[in-house]
Enzyme design. Sequence first.
Site, PDB file in Angstrom:
ATOM      1  N   ARG A  31      -8.607 -77.790 -34.852  1.00 31.47           N
ATOM      2  CA  ARG A  31      -9.585 -78.633 -35.529  1.00 31.47           C
ATOM      3  C   ARG A  31      -9.303 -80.119 -35.340  1.00 31.47           C
ATOM      4  O   ARG A  31     -10.204 -80.945 -35.462  1.00 31.47           O
ATOM      5  CB  ARG A  31      -9.652 -78.266 -37.024  1.00 31.47           C
TER       6      ARG A  31
ATOM      7  N   TYR B 169     -34.252 -94.002 -37.990  1.00 33.77           N
ATOM      8  CA  TYR B 169     -34.474 -92.619 -37.549  1.00 33.77           C
ATOM      9  C   TYR B 169     -34.715 -91.742 -38.777  1.00 33.77           C
ATOM     10  O   TYR B 169     -33.961 -91.824 -39.754  1.00 33.77           O
ATOM     11  CB  TYR B 169     -33.204 -92.206 -36.802  1.00 33.77           C
TER      12      TYR B 169
ATOM     13  N   ASP C 120     -26.672 -97.946 -35.578  1.00 35.30           N
ATOM     14  CA  ASP C 120     -27.058 -96.831 -34.709  1.00 35.30           C
ATOM     15  C   ASP C 120     -27.405 -97.463 -33.354  1.00 35.30           C
ATOM     16  O   ASP C 120     -28.449 -98.100 -33.195  1.00 35.30           O
ATOM     17  CB  ASP C 120     -28.248 -96.077 -35.309  1.00 35.30           C
TER      18      ASP C 120
ATOM     19  N   LYS D 262     -27.955 -88.035 -26.348  1.00 34.69           N
ATOM     20  CA  LYS D 262     -28.928 -88.747 -25.522  1.00 34.69           C
ATOM     21  C   LYS D 262     -28.288 -89.199 -24.210  1.00 34.69           C
ATOM     22  O   LYS D 262     -28.120 -88.398 -23.313  1.00 34.69           O
ATOM     23  CB  LYS D 262     -29.513 -89.924 -26.328  1.00 34.69           C
TER      24      LYS D 262
HETATM   25  C1  LIG Z   1     -31.479 -88.471 -31.699  1.00 37.61           C
HETATM   26  C2  LIG Z   1     -31.059 -89.600 -32.540  1.00 37.61           C
HETATM   27  C3  LIG Z   1     -30.054 -89.438 -33.494  1.00 37.61           C
HETATM   28  C4  LIG Z   1     -29.469 -88.096 -33.842  1.00 37.61           C
HETATM   29  O1  LIG Z   1     -28.813 -87.482 -32.815  1.00 37.61           O
HETATM   30  P1  LIG Z   1     -28.644 -85.870 -32.795  1.00 37.61           P
HETATM   31  O2  LIG Z   1     -27.563 -85.678 -31.812  1.00 37.61           O
HETATM   32  O3  LIG Z   1     -29.992 -85.358 -32.347  1.00 37.61           O
HETATM   33  O4  LIG Z   1     -28.292 -85.434 -34.171  1.00 37.61           O
HETATM   34  C5  LIG Z   1     -29.644 -90.543 -34.198  1.00 37.61           C
HETATM   35  N1  LIG Z   1     -30.204 -91.748 -33.993  1.00 37.61           N
HETATM   36  C6  LIG Z   1     -31.172 -91.941 -33.092  1.00 37.61           C
HETATM   37  C7  LIG Z   1     -31.724 -93.303 -32.907  1.00 37.61           C
HETATM   38  C8  LIG Z   1     -31.648 -90.876 -32.339  1.00 37.61           C
HETATM   39  O5  LIG Z   1     -32.648 -91.064 -31.480  1.00 37.61           O
END
Ligand SMILES: *Cc1c(COP(=O)(O)O)cnc(C)c1O
Length: 397
Positions: free
Chosen positions: A59, A113, A185, A210
């Site tokens: 972990r 988001y 973010d 992403k």
């Molecule tokens: C997709 C996304 C997230 C979340 O990511 P996941 O891996 O899908 O949980 C957070 N912030 C933004 C701006 C996103 O586009």
Amino acid sequence: MTDEPSPATKVVAAGRRREWTGGIVNTPVWRASTILYDDVAQLRAAAGRDTHHRLFYGRRGTPTQWSLADALTELEPGAEGTFLYPSGVAAIAATLLAILSPGDELLLPDSAYDPTRSLATGLLKRMGITTRFYDPMIGGGIAALIGERTRAIFLESPGSLTFEVQDVPAIVAAAKARGVATVLDNTWATPLLFPAMAHGIDYAVLAGTKYVVGHSDVMLGAVTAAPGRFARLRDTSFQLGQVVSPDDAWLGSRGLRTMALRLKQHGAAALEIARWLETRDEVAQVLHPGLPSCPGHEVWRRDFRGSSGLFSFVLDGGDEASRAALIDALHHFGIGYSWGGFESLALPVDPARYRTVTTPDFAGPLVRLQIGLEEPADLIADLERGLAAFRAARDRG
Ligand SMILES: *Cc1c(COP(=O)(O)O)cnc(C)c1O
């Protein structure tokens, strides 16, 4: 040599230590739950030590996860460390839980988001943490919103769906003056296009799902922390039991090696297509940070090193049905959530559904595009077909 290598050079070498790779190029997949010790004395000693970069129990990770985490730290000059999560949302949740306690207040941009909003209005609210939503274009005006109980300011730049570029330096200055933590973010820009630590951010969040992964086949999150901020993030994340599988971390590292190259292509193609859309009568506005029509464009020019492959455009009139006609007519764009992979995607988006303090006045419905690695001319031809279908549906009434 004291020169800092450029990001394209860094993504190739970052996180590759000989003791983890054993001399091969990529850090292999070290799968583990149990770690075996030679004797009881060694087992006891391991339990008392810091487990950072030491095998202890599955972990706590293995060299496969440490390699990716270290690589992401290297991409943010001045950062202390990075923790990995099984999704971007898990990364955001762990960060806010590391900072906030019952009675505290969080400031969240109205352009955040949607799942970030849900976390604030759901779990955090239930824990007695209140959230105040703010206009993403507030800039230094955020100072007036910081109260006695404000413990964290969340930023997302550009904003989800509507792409407002935030004045990060102005908000960071106001936060620092009051001892408030900042969380950004940074999924759209990644550290390659916006180095968050260099702009004074305390916690930089990436949905690695992403651009880091880049191939639409892994869920991954990461938080990179400024000096003095990592220990609490790591302790909280350990307590939450957060761990990324070594296989997924390995795929993240594999994606990272080509991230600079991919971003360059996503960025150039998206800008070309955004400019083409601007010339079309069916399009009322293009929300792309690299275009003057996007709120915060001047801030983007000042602070960012480029743009990535995601933006929205506003249709000139029309409704749900004519927007669907556009999207359904496309051949090269998939219809689905997420972004950052090699394939182009088109998505109907309705920001007004989520907003509570700002209501942008748009001339028609919005479409969000993720521009993939296809030839831009093919995508433009596809969009031309889509816009013709939209026009026909709209004008039919
Ligand atoms: C997709 C996304 C997230 C979340 O990511 P996941 O891996 O899908 O949980 C957070 N912030 C933004 C701006 C996103 O586009």
